[in-house]
Design a protein around this motif. Structure first.
Motif, PDB file in Angstrom:
ATOM      1  N   THR A 155       0.832  -1.194   0.000  1.00 15.16           N
ATOM      2  CA  THR A 155       0.000   0.000   0.000  1.00 15.16           C
ATOM      3  C   THR A 155       0.872   1.251   0.000  1.00 15.16           C
ATOM      4  OG1 THR A 155      -1.693  -1.167   1.257  1.00 15.16           O
ATOM      5  CG2 THR A 155      -1.845   1.234   1.200  1.00 15.16           C
ATOM      6  N   LYS A 156       0.600   2.134  -0.935  1.00 10.00           N
ATOM      7  CA  LYS A 156       1.395   3.357  -1.025  1.00 10.00           C
ATOM      8  C   LYS A 156       1.031   4.293   0.124  1.00 10.00           C
ATOM      9  CE  LYS A 156       1.958   3.375  -6.055  1.00 10.00           C
ATOM     10  NZ  LYS A 156       1.701   4.152  -7.303  1.00 10.00           N
ATOM     11  N   PRO A 157       2.017   4.919   0.749  1.00 13.82           N
ATOM     12  CA  PRO A 157       1.713   5.892   1.806  1.00 13.82           C
ATOM     13  C   PRO A 157       1.007   7.102   1.217  1.00 13.82           C
ATOM     14  CG  PRO A 157       4.044   5.956   1.238  1.00 13.82           C
ATOM     15  CD  PRO A 157       3.463   4.781   0.507  1.00 13.82           C
ATOM     16  N   LEU A 158       0.199   7.764   2.032  1.00 20.13           N
ATOM     17  CA  LEU A 158      -0.512   8.954   1.580  1.00 20.13           C
ATOM     18  C   LEU A 158       0.474  10.074   1.300  1.00 20.13           C
ATOM     19  CD1 LEU A 158      -3.530   9.084   4.070  1.00 20.13           C
ATOM     20  CD2 LEU A 158      -3.550   8.251   1.720  1.00 20.13           C
ATOM     21  N   SER A 159       0.203  10.829   0.256  1.00 20.48           N
ATOM     22  CA  SER A 159       1.008  12.015  -0.019  1.00 20.48           C
ATOM     23  C   SER A 159       0.665  13.081   1.018  1.00 20.48           C
ATOM     24  CB  SER A 159       0.713  12.542  -1.418  1.00 20.48           C
ATOM     25  OG  SER A 159      -0.615  13.047  -1.485  1.00 20.48           O
ATOM     26  N   ASN A 160       1.471  14.123   1.100  1.00 22.56           N
ATOM     27  CA  ASN A 160       1.184  15.220   2.033  1.00 22.56           C
ATOM     28  C   ASN A 160      -0.152  15.883   1.711  1.00 22.56           C
ATOM     29  OD1 ASN A 160       3.479  14.874   3.559  1.00 22.56           O
ATOM     30  ND2 ASN A 160       4.687  16.366   2.420  1.00 22.56           N
ATOM     31  N   THR A 161      -0.455  16.010   0.421  1.00 23.46           N
ATOM     32  CA  THR A 161      -1.741  16.602   0.035  1.00 23.46           C
ATOM     33  C   THR A 161      -2.895  15.714   0.491  1.00 23.46           C
ATOM     34  OG1 THR A 161      -0.800  17.731  -1.888  1.00 23.46           O
ATOM     35  CG2 THR A 161      -3.176  17.330  -1.907  1.00 23.46           C
ATOM     36  N   GLN A 162      -2.774  14.416   0.303  1.00 20.66           N
ATOM     37  CA  GLN A 162      -3.824  13.490   0.739  1.00 20.66           C
ATOM     38  C   GLN A 162      -3.993  13.524   2.254  1.00 20.66           C
ATOM     39  OE1 GLN A 162      -2.051  10.042  -1.152  1.00 20.66           O
ATOM     40  NE2 GLN A 162      -3.714   9.941  -2.663  1.00 20.66           N
ATOM     41  N   ARG A 163      -2.873  13.603   2.958  1.00 22.91           N
ATOM     42  CA  ARG A 163      -2.956  13.682   4.424  1.00 22.91           C
ATOM     43  C   ARG A 163      -3.609  14.982   4.866  1.00 22.91           C
ATOM     44  NH1 ARG A 163       0.991  14.111   7.565  1.00 22.91           N
ATOM     45  NH2 ARG A 163       2.680  14.678   6.129  1.00 22.91           N
ATOM     46  N   ALA A 164      -3.259  16.081   4.196  1.00 27.50           N
ATOM     47  CA  ALA A 164      -3.878  17.363   4.526  1.00 27.50           C
ATOM     48  C   ALA A 164      -5.366  17.338   4.238  1.00 27.50           C
ATOM     49  CB  ALA A 164      -3.207  18.489   3.736  1.00 27.50           C
ATOM     50  N   GLU A 186      -3.919  29.978   5.270  1.00 23.84           N
ATOM     51  CA  GLU A 186      -3.297  28.705   4.911  1.00 23.84           C
ATOM     52  C   GLU A 186      -2.083  28.425   5.790  1.00 23.84           C
ATOM     53  OE1 GLU A 186      -2.512  28.969   0.751  1.00 23.84           O
ATOM     54  OE2 GLU A 186      -4.636  29.124   0.229  1.00 23.84           O
ATOM     55  N   THR A 187      -1.361  29.466   6.159  1.00 27.18           N
ATOM     56  CA  THR A 187      -0.198  29.275   7.041  1.00 27.18           C
ATOM     57  C   THR A 187      -0.638  28.765   8.416  1.00 27.18           C
ATOM     58  OG1 THR A 187      -0.325  31.647   7.573  1.00 27.18           O
ATOM     59  CG2 THR A 187       1.274  30.960   5.896  1.00 27.18           C
ATOM     60  N   GLU A 188      -1.767  29.284   8.891  1.00 30.82           N
ATOM     61  CA  GLU A 188      -2.313  28.831  10.183  1.00 30.82           C
ATOM     62  C   GLU A 188      -2.671  27.350  10.122  1.00 30.82           C
ATOM     63  OE1 GLU A 188      -6.716  28.986  12.191  1.00 30.82           O
ATOM     64  OE2 GLU A 188      -6.065  30.715  11.014  1.00 30.82           O
ATOM     65  N   LEU A 189      -3.353  26.938   9.046  1.00 30.81           N
ATOM     66  CA  LEU A 189      -3.745  25.543   8.895  1.00 30.81           C
ATOM     67  C   LEU A 189      -2.519  24.655   8.741  1.00 30.81           C
ATOM     68  CD1 LEU A 189      -6.802  25.956   6.497  1.00 30.81           C
ATOM     69  CD2 LEU A 189      -6.862  25.456   8.944  1.00 30.81           C
ATOM     70  N   ALA A 190      -1.543  25.154   8.017  1.00 29.43           N
ATOM     71  CA  ALA A 190      -0.311  24.379   7.838  1.00 29.43           C
ATOM     72  C   ALA A 190       0.377  24.145   9.182  1.00 29.43           C
ATOM     73  CB  ALA A 190       0.624  25.103   6.869  1.00 29.43           C
ATOM     74  N   ASP A 191       0.397  25.161  10.031  1.00 23.44           N
ATOM     75  CA  ASP A 191       0.985  25.005  11.363  1.00 23.44           C
ATOM     76  C   ASP A 191       0.215  23.978  12.185  1.00 23.44           C
ATOM     77  OD1 ASP A 191       2.952  26.848  10.801  1.00 23.44           O
ATOM     78  OD2 ASP A 191       1.933  28.539  11.799  1.00 23.44           O
ATOM     79  N   SER A 240       3.983  21.851   5.399  1.00 21.78           N
ATOM     80  CA  SER A 240       4.194  23.087   4.663  1.00 21.78           C
ATOM     81  C   SER A 240       2.884  23.595   4.066  1.00 21.78           C
ATOM     82  CB  SER A 240       5.216  22.869   3.546  1.00 21.78           C
ATOM     83  OG  SER A 240       4.684  22.020   2.546  1.00 21.78           O
ATOM     84  N   ARG A 241       2.936  24.811   3.557  1.00 19.28           N
ATOM     85  CA  ARG A 241       1.728  25.451   3.040  1.00 19.28           C
ATOM     86  C   ARG A 241       1.246  24.825   1.730  1.00 19.28           C
ATOM     87  NH1 ARG A 241       1.351  31.861   1.370  1.00 19.28           N
ATOM     88  NH2 ARG A 241      -0.730  31.800   0.451  1.00 19.28           N
ATOM     89  N   THR A 242       2.159  24.297   0.908  1.00 23.81           N
ATOM     90  CA  THR A 242       1.784  23.807  -0.426  1.00 23.81           C
ATOM     91  C   THR A 242       0.739  22.693  -0.390  1.00 23.81           C
ATOM     92  OG1 THR A 242       3.904  24.473  -1.383  1.00 23.81           O
ATOM     93  CG2 THR A 242       2.640  22.791  -2.568  1.00 23.81           C
ATOM     94  N   PRO A 243       0.923  21.606   0.380  1.00 25.23           N
ATOM     95  CA  PRO A 243      -0.112  20.562   0.401  1.00 25.23           C
ATOM     96  C   PRO A 243      -1.431  21.053   0.992  1.00 25.23           C
ATOM     97  CG  PRO A 243       1.583  20.116   2.048  1.00 25.23           C
ATOM     98  CD  PRO A 243       2.099  21.210   1.178  1.00 25.23           C
ATOM     99  N   VAL A 244      -1.363  21.998   1.929  1.00 24.22           N
ATOM    100  CA  VAL A 244      -2.591  22.562   2.495  1.00 24.22           C
ATOM    101  C   VAL A 244      -3.337  23.343   1.425  1.00 24.22           C
ATOM    102  CG1 VAL A 244      -3.523  24.214   4.162  1.00 24.22           C
ATOM    103  CG2 VAL A 244      -1.724  22.614   4.856  1.00 24.22           C
TER     104      VAL A 244
END
Length: 225
Positions: A6-15, A36-41, A46-50
């Motif tokens: 099973t492939k691990p979730l990407s950061n975007t999928q986890r977000a 977005e910075t608040e949610l990323a924290d 990082s902010r990109t997957p969020v």
């Protein structure tokens, strides 16, 4: 499949997974704004997957992206629910009719029967959250067995809004015993190939659920959920 394959979730999928959870539990309340910075924290990434996850949620109607203001968690009004349920009613009723005409086997229908059994067990133990999960499974299987890929995609997008409203009203409504009976009757009609009966029962079922949800939202003024 071997769990190791099973492939691990990407950061975007986890977000996306975590933001959906926070919306449905009310941790991110309707009408609230978040940078977005608040949610990323909060998510420890990082902010990109969020940002990418927020774009997906925007397309699904759960949030709105606003320039310089970040992400707004969208509310669901009784009017929204009325429109959403009307669309779900027609597409799912079509799926029930189509499924009845597809000569499905007992193996094909087994997941729907399993969902009904789990709903019955959940009600017997007053485990309403378990009931809601099994109810989701039943409706997803119904649309899948209808065989219309576009209908399945639209219903999947709309169902997120229904889950939000139900999460708030789940413990306010009477025990959904009628819902379980309706599901059993729909399955029986599909099993014997009676598409008109399957569609008719499901249409009445969805319209009744619509009225229950809307009445509760209006009665308790839960326009922002």
């Amino acid at each position: 499949m071997n769990p190791s394959d099973t492939k691990p979730l990407s950061n975007t999928q986890r977000a996306l997974q975590e933001l959906r959870r926070m919306i449905f539990t009310g941790e991110l309340s309707a009408g609230s704004d978040h940078l977005e910075t608040e949610l990323a924290d909060q998510l420890g990434m990082s902010r990109t997957p969020v940002r990418e996850a927020a774009l997906i949620l925007d397309r699904q109607g759960l949030v709105a992206l606003r320039p310089r203001k970040g992400v707004r968690i969208l509310p669901v009004s009784p009017e929204d629910m009325s429109e959403i349920y009307d669309i779900l009613t027609e597409l799912e009723s079509l799926a029930a009719c189509d499924a009845a005409h597809r000569d499905l086997t007992e193996t094909d229908l087994a997941p729907m029967g399993d969902a009904i059994d789990r709903m019955e067990d959940a009600l017997a133990h007053h485990a309403l959250e378990d009931w809601a999960l099994a109810d989701d499974q039943f409706h997803a299987e119904l649309v899948r067995l209808g065989g219309n890929r576009r209908a399945r995609m639209i219903v999947g997008m709309m169902s997120d809004q229904v889950r939000r409203a139900r999460a708030v009203t789940l413990y306010m409504r009477p025990l959904p015993t009628r819902s379980n009976r309706d599901h059993s009757d729909v399955l029986d009609a599909i099993r014997v190939g009676d598409g008109n009966r399957a569609a008719s029962i499901h249409r009445a079922h969805r319209q009744n659920a619509k009225q229950v949800i809307i009445d509760l939202l209006e009665q308790h003024r839960l326009h922002c959920i």
